[in-house]
Design a protein around this motif. Sequence first.
Motif, PDB file in Angstrom:
ATOM      1  N   ILE A 159      -7.661 -15.750   3.332  1.00 13.10           N
ATOM      2  CA  ILE A 159      -7.916 -15.170   1.970  1.00 13.10           C
ATOM      3  C   ILE A 159      -8.692 -13.672   2.036  1.00 13.10           C
ATOM      4  N   SER A 160      -7.988 -12.715   1.812  1.00  8.87           N
ATOM      5  CA  SER A 160      -8.660 -11.384   1.818  1.00  8.87           C
ATOM      6  C   SER A 160      -9.498 -11.301   2.799  1.00  8.87           C
ATOM      7  N   VAL A 161      -8.915 -11.250   3.956  1.00 12.87           N
ATOM      8  CA  VAL A 161      -9.850 -10.641   5.237  1.00 12.87           C
ATOM      9  C   VAL A 161      -9.910  -9.197   5.167  1.00 12.87           C
ATOM     10  N   PHE A 162      -8.572  -8.579   5.136  1.00 15.96           N
ATOM     11  CA  PHE A 162      -8.628  -7.210   5.305  1.00 15.96           C
ATOM     12  C   PHE A 162      -8.137  -6.382   3.877  1.00 15.96           C
ATOM     13  N   GLU A 163      -8.639  -5.035   3.985  1.00 14.60           N
ATOM     14  CA  GLU A 163      -8.137  -4.294   2.845  1.00 14.60           C
ATOM     15  C   GLU A 163      -7.550  -2.877   3.683  1.00 14.60           C
ATOM     16  N   LEU A 164      -6.370  -2.443   3.215  1.00 17.69           N
ATOM     17  CA  LEU A 164      -6.005  -1.387   3.770  1.00 17.69           C
ATOM     18  C   LEU A 164      -6.229  -0.054   2.948  1.00 17.69           C
ATOM     19  N   THR A 165      -6.469   1.178   3.395  1.00 14.32           N
ATOM     20  CA  THR A 165      -6.271   2.354   2.692  1.00 14.32           C
ATOM     21  C   THR A 165      -4.823   2.803   2.547  1.00 14.32           C
ATOM     22  N   PRO A 166      -4.556   3.637   1.770  1.00 24.38           N
ATOM     23  CA  PRO A 166      -3.219   4.133   1.411  1.00 24.38           C
ATOM     24  C   PRO A 166      -2.793   4.758   2.879  1.00 24.38           C
ATOM     25  N   LYS A 167      -3.461   5.455   3.307  1.00 22.80           N
ATOM     26  CA  LYS A 167      -2.972   6.098   4.556  1.00 22.80           C
ATOM     27  C   LYS A 167      -2.804   5.009   5.836  1.00 22.80           C
ATOM     28  N   ALA A 168      -3.745   4.237   5.641  1.00 16.92           N
ATOM     29  CA  ALA A 168      -3.538   3.017   6.926  1.00 16.92           C
ATOM     30  C   ALA A 168      -2.383   2.414   6.648  1.00 16.92           C
ATOM     31  N   LYS A 169      -1.866   1.870   5.412  1.00 20.55           N
ATOM     32  CA  LYS A 169      -0.569   1.231   5.113  1.00 20.55           C
ATOM     33  C   LYS A 169       0.678   2.030   5.278  1.00 20.55           C
ATOM     34  N   GLU A 170       0.357   3.343   5.085  1.00 21.39           N
ATOM     35  CA  GLU A 170       1.636   4.128   5.399  1.00 21.39           C
ATOM     36  C   GLU A 170       2.049   4.424   6.865  1.00 21.39           C
ATOM     37  N   MET A 171       0.681   4.566   7.590  1.00 23.09           N
ATOM     38  CA  MET A 171       1.015   4.580   9.056  1.00 23.09           C
ATOM     39  C   MET A 171       1.199   3.402   9.819  1.00 23.09           C
ATOM     40  N   LEU A 172       0.712   2.214   9.487  1.00 23.69           N
ATOM     41  CA  LEU A 172       1.343   0.789  10.029  1.00 23.69           C
ATOM     42  C   LEU A 172       2.560   0.652   9.679  1.00 23.69           C
ATOM     43  N   SER A 173       2.958   0.946   8.406  1.00 17.43           N
ATOM     44  CA  SER A 173       4.312   0.433   7.855  1.00 17.43           C
ATOM     45  C   SER A 173       5.335   1.289   8.784  1.00 17.43           C
ATOM     46  N   GLU A 174       4.968   2.772   8.751  1.00 15.80           N
ATOM     47  CA  GLU A 174       5.998   3.539   9.606  1.00 15.80           C
ATOM     48  C   GLU A 174       5.881   3.227  11.045  1.00 15.80           C
ATOM     49  N   ALA A 175       4.821   2.858  11.789  1.00 15.30           N
ATOM     50  CA  ALA A 175       5.116   2.569  13.173  1.00 15.30           C
ATOM     51  C   ALA A 175       5.849   1.413  13.368  1.00 15.30           C
ATOM     52  N   ILE A 176       5.496   0.177  12.407  1.00 17.56           N
ATOM     53  CA  ILE A 176       6.292  -1.088  12.618  1.00 17.56           C
ATOM     54  C   ILE A 176       7.846  -0.672  12.262  1.00 17.56           C
TER      55      ILE A 176
END
Length: 120
Positions: free
Chosen positions: A5-22
Motif C-alpha cells: 500500500i503506497s510504498v513509492f511515488e513517482l515524479t512525472p519525469k521518473a514515470k516517463e523515463m521508466l515507461s519509455e525504458a520498459i
Amino acid sequence: MEKAISVFELTPKAKEMLSEAITKNGYTGHYIRVEVFEGGGCACGCGGGGMSYSMSLAEKPLEDDVVEEVDGIRFATPKTTLDLVRGSKIDYYEGLEGSGFIILNPNQGFDSCGCGGHAN
C-alpha cells in the motif's frame, strides 16, 4: 508475495523515463525491483553510514517480495526492507555529470551519517 500500500511515488519525469525504458526495450510485464542496503555510504561521499539503493528489472517478483503498481509500472520490494522505503519518491535527474534515477527517502535523515558536512 503480498501487495503493498503506497510504498513509492513517482515524479512525472521518473514515470516517463521508466515507461519509455520498459516499452522501448521490450520489458513490458516486468517488475522494477527496488532493494535497500543499510550502511551503504553517505550520499556526500564521506563514507558514513546511510542507505544505498538498487533498481533492476525482474521478470517476476521473488517469493518474499511485496508488489505494487504505481502509474502503470510494477514494483517488487523485499518485505524485509519495506519499512525502510515506504513513502519514498523516485525521481529522474539530468545534469552535467550524467543522468539517472534517484530515490528520495523521507525515512532517512539527510545528515544521518553524522559527518556534519551536509547543508541542512
